[in-house]
Design a protein around this motif. Structure first.
Motif, PDB file in Angstrom:
ATOM      1  N   SER A  17      74.741  -0.305  44.973  1.00 21.75           N
ATOM      2  CA  SER A  17      75.677   0.102  46.010  1.00 21.75           C
ATOM      3  C   SER A  17      75.577   1.616  46.197  1.00 21.75           C
ATOM      4  O   SER A  17      74.943   2.328  45.408  1.00 21.75           O
ATOM      5  CB  SER A  17      77.101  -0.291  45.615  1.00 21.75           C
ATOM      6  N   TRP A  18      76.224   2.125  47.238  1.00 21.13           N
ATOM      7  CA  TRP A  18      76.163   3.562  47.500  1.00 21.13           C
ATOM      8  C   TRP A  18      76.665   4.367  46.315  1.00 21.13           C
ATOM      9  O   TRP A  18      76.028   5.339  45.893  1.00 21.13           O
ATOM     10  CB  TRP A  18      76.993   3.906  48.738  1.00 21.13           C
ATOM     11  N   GLU A  19      77.812   3.979  45.761  1.00 21.74           N
ATOM     12  CA  GLU A  19      78.391   4.772  44.678  1.00 21.74           C
ATOM     13  C   GLU A  19      77.567   4.658  43.393  1.00 21.74           C
ATOM     14  O   GLU A  19      77.483   5.612  42.614  1.00 21.74           O
ATOM     15  CB  GLU A  19      79.855   4.385  44.431  1.00 21.74           C
ATOM     16  N   GLU A  20      76.966   3.511  43.161  1.00 19.44           N
ATOM     17  CA  GLU A  20      76.095   3.364  41.988  1.00 19.44           C
ATOM     18  C   GLU A  20      74.841   4.212  42.137  1.00 19.44           C
ATOM     19  O   GLU A  20      74.405   4.872  41.189  1.00 19.44           O
ATOM     20  CB  GLU A  20      75.728   1.897  41.802  1.00 19.44           C
ATOM     21  N   ALA A  21      74.255   4.197  43.329  1.00 22.48           N
ATOM     22  CA  ALA A  21      73.036   4.964  43.561  1.00 22.48           C
ATOM     23  C   ALA A  21      73.282   6.459  43.456  1.00 22.48           C
ATOM     24  O   ALA A  21      72.386   7.216  43.051  1.00 22.48           O
ATOM     25  CB  ALA A  21      72.461   4.621  44.935  1.00 22.48           C
ATOM     26  N   ALA A  22      74.497   6.910  43.809  1.00 24.81           N
ATOM     27  CA  ALA A  22      74.806   8.340  43.771  1.00 24.81           C
ATOM     28  C   ALA A  22      75.055   8.855  42.371  1.00 24.81           C
ATOM     29  O   ALA A  22      75.091  10.070  42.149  1.00 24.81           O
ATOM     30  CB  ALA A  22      76.025   8.622  44.643  1.00 24.81           C
ATOM     31  N   ALA A  23      75.219   7.968  41.409  1.00 21.68           N
ATOM     32  CA  ALA A  23      75.648   8.393  40.074  1.00 21.68           C
ATOM     33  C   ALA A  23      74.541   8.988  39.219  1.00 21.68           C
ATOM     34  O   ALA A  23      74.812   9.733  38.279  1.00 21.68           O
ATOM     35  CB  ALA A  23      76.267   7.195  39.330  1.00 21.68           C
ATOM     36  N   SER A  24      73.283   8.666  39.521  1.00 21.18           N
ATOM     37  CA  SER A  24      72.220   8.942  38.554  1.00 21.18           C
ATOM     38  C   SER A  24      71.440  10.226  38.794  1.00 21.18           C
ATOM     39  O   SER A  24      70.851  10.767  37.859  1.00 21.18           O
ATOM     40  CB  SER A  24      71.221   7.773  38.536  1.00 21.18           C
TER      41      SER A  24
END
Length: 450
Positions: free
Chosen positions: A196-203
Motif C-alpha cells: 500500500s502507499w503507506e507501507e511503500a513509504a516506510a522503507s
C-alpha cells in the motif's frame, strides 16, 4: 487537489490524463518556521515537543527545474531527521537552506522562512522538468532522499561523496511530509506493487541507510556467517538491519529494551536477543565516566549467544551511550559502522581496544542511488518487508514525531498525505498474499498510541 486524488485512486488514469491535470497554486505541508527556531532554547532535548513546532499549512507549489519531478505524495513517514528538524537540533535546518540558496539560482527556491520537511514518500509523478526521460506523469514511485548535484568529480565514484550532496527534506526544502513534493528525477524508484502507499513509504530512508551501512562495500561488507550486533534491533533502522542480516546469511545479535521488542525480533527470525533493560546494562557510571565492567559483561553475554564468538560487525547508531561498549565487544579485526548518534554526538571509547586489536570504525551516511535501488529491489521482491507499525494523518504528524522522539513506537510510523485511508495502492495482490503476515508483523505488535 481533488482531481489529482481521483486520478490516482481510480487506477485507470493514463499518462496523458496525469499530464493534463491542472496543478494547484498551493498545497498542505508539514513545516517548521524560521521565526520559531529558538522556541526551545534552554530546554533539554527530551523536553522539546515536536507537537509545538510542527505546523500543517498551505504553501505555494515550487517552480519545477531541469532534472526534477513534482510528485503527488500519497504517503510519507517520520524519520529521526524529522525529529531533529522539529526540535531544531543539532542546529536549525534553515542554515542548510540558506547555503543551498547561495549555491545556484534554482537553489534560491529552497531558502524560505518555512521548511517543508520529510525524507520519504510514495506517490505518483505529476510533472517532470527538462532533461527527464526515465520518468513520466502517472508513474507510481517511491523516493530515496539523496539530493546531489554531480558537478564535481568527487561524486562520480560514490555520489555520497559529492561536495554538494544533501539529504532531501532535511537539507533541502519541499520534502515528503506534504501533499506534493519536489525531487530530483534520480531520487525516484519504482513503487513495490504489492504494498500500500503507506507501507511503500516506510522503507526508503532507513532501508537504504541500513543496506549501505551493513551490506555495501562502502559500509561493513557483511558476509554469510558474520555475527552482527544490532542496537535498537526493533526500531526504524535496526528492524531493517535485522532483516538484511538474516536474508544475507548472517547471525544478528539483537539488542532491545523491552520484552515486546524482543518478541518482534523473534518474529523476524532472530534467535540471539539481549534485552538491555531486563539485564540492567548501565554503560555510564555518571555523565563523565563509563563503566568497562559493563562492556565486559555485555561481551560475555554475546559469547553465550554465539557459541563463544565475538561479533564481526557492530551496527551503531545510538552514539555516545553505547559507543564505548561497541568498540570493546567487536572481535579482533572487526568493524564498528556508525550512521547516527541519537544519544549524543561526542563519542568516547578506549582506543587500546581499537588499535591493538586492528578494529575499524567506518562512518556511513544514507546511500548512493545504486545502493538505494538495490535496497528497494529487495523490498519489491518480498525479501525485505516494511516495518510499519502505525499510520497517522498529515494533521497528526506532530504527534507522530513526538512518539518517535520519545521512543514510543516500533519500527516505522507512516503518515497519510493525499491517501484518504490506509490500504490503497496495492497492485500485485498475489505477491502480497504470500507475504501478508510479514508485512503486518509490526502492526500487530504496535504499542498503544502515545
Amino acid at each position: 487537489m481533488e482531481s489529482i486524488l481521483s486520478a490516482v485512486v481510480s487506477g485507470e488514469a493514463t499518462r496523458q490524463d496525469f499530464a493534463a491535470l491542472p496543478l494547484p497554486e498551493s498545497y498542505r505541508a508539514v513545516t517548521v518556521r524560521k521565526q520559531e527556531a529558538e522556541m526551545f532554547a534552554g530546554l533539554e532535548s527530551r523536553d522539546k515537543d515536536p507537537r509545538k513546532s510542527l505546523h500543517v499549512e498551505q504553501v505555494p507549489v515550487p517552480e519545477l527545474g531541469p532534472g526534477e519531478a513534482l510528485v503527488a505524495v500519497m504517503a510519507s513517514s517520520v524519520n529521526y531527521n524529522s525529529v531533529w528538524s522539529s526540535i531544531f537540533e543539532p542546529l536549525p535546518t534553515f542554515g542548510f537552506l540558506e547555503r543551498y540558496g547561495r549555491h545556484s539560482p534554482l537553489g534560491k527556491r529552497h531558502d524560505l522562512p518555512y521548511h517543508v520537511i520529510g525524507s520519504d514518500l510514495a506517490g505518483v509523478v505529476l510533472r517532470t522538468g527538462p532533461g527527464v526521460n526515465a520518468w513520466h506523469p502517472g508513474d507510481e514511485v517511491v523516493a530515496h532522499c539523496l539530493s546531489v548535484e554531480l558537478e564535481s568529480a568527487d561524486g562520480h565514484g560514490d555520489t555520497m561523496l559529492d561536495p554538494a550532496q544533501r539529504i532531501w527534506g532535511f537539507e533541502t526544502n519541499f520534502g515528503g511530509l506534504a501533499q506534493l513534493a519536489l525531487v530530483k528525477s534520480n531520487q525516484l524508484m519504482p513503487k513495490p506493487g504489492h504494498l500500500s502507499w503507506e507501507e511503500a513509504a516506510a522503507s526508503g530512508l532507513v532501508n537504504s541507510t541500513a543496506y549501505r551501512q551493513l551490506v555495501s562495500r562502502n559500509g561493513a561488507g557483511m558476509k554469510q556467517g558474520d555475527n552482527v550486533l544490532i542496537w535498537g534491533a526493533s526500531g526504524g533502522l535496526g528492524s531493517y538491519a535485522t532483516q538484511l542480516a538474516l536474508a544475507g546469511g548472517a547471525n544478528p545479535v539483537c539488542v532491545v529494551s523491552s520484552p515486546q521488542k524482543a518478541d518482534i525480533c523473534r518474529a523476524m527470525g532472530a534467535e540471539a536477543i539481549i534485552d538491555r533493560s531486563a539485564e540492567g546494562y548501565r554503560f555510564w557510571k555518571d555523565e563523565q565516566t563509563q563503566d568497562p565492567r559493563e562492556w565486559k559483561r555485555l561481551g560475555g553475554r554475546i559469547r553465550e549467544l554465539t557459541g563463544g564468538e565475538d561479533v564481526d560487525i557492530v551496527f551503531e547508531h545510538p552514539g555516545r551511550e553505547t559507543f564505548g561498549a561497541s568498540v570493546f565487544v567487536t572481535r579482533k579485526g572487526g568493524t564498528i559502522v556508525t550512521c547516527a548518534s541519537t544519544s549524543g554526538f561526542v563519542h568516547q571509547y578506549d582506543n587500546r581496544y581499537l588499535w591493538m586489536s586492528l578494529k575499524r570504525i567506518v562512518g556511513s551516511h544514507f546511500a548512493n542511488y545504486r545502493e538505494a535501488w538495490e535496497a528497494n529491489r529487495l523490498v519489491a521482491k518480498g525479501k525485505i518487508h516494511p516495518t510499519l507499525s502505525r499510520t497517522y494523518t498529515l494533521d497528526e504528524t506532530g504527534q507522530a514525531a513526538y512518539d518517535v522522539h520519545r521512543n514510543l513506537h516500533q519500527g516505522k510510523v507512516g503518515v497519510l498525505c493525499l491517501a484518504p485511508e490506509e490500504g490503497l495502492g496495492v497492485r500485485d495482490h498475489e505477491l502480497r498474499a504470500r507475504h501478508l503476515d510479514a508485512i503486518n508483523r509490526f502492526r500487530i505488535a504496535a504499542p498503544p498510541a502515545g
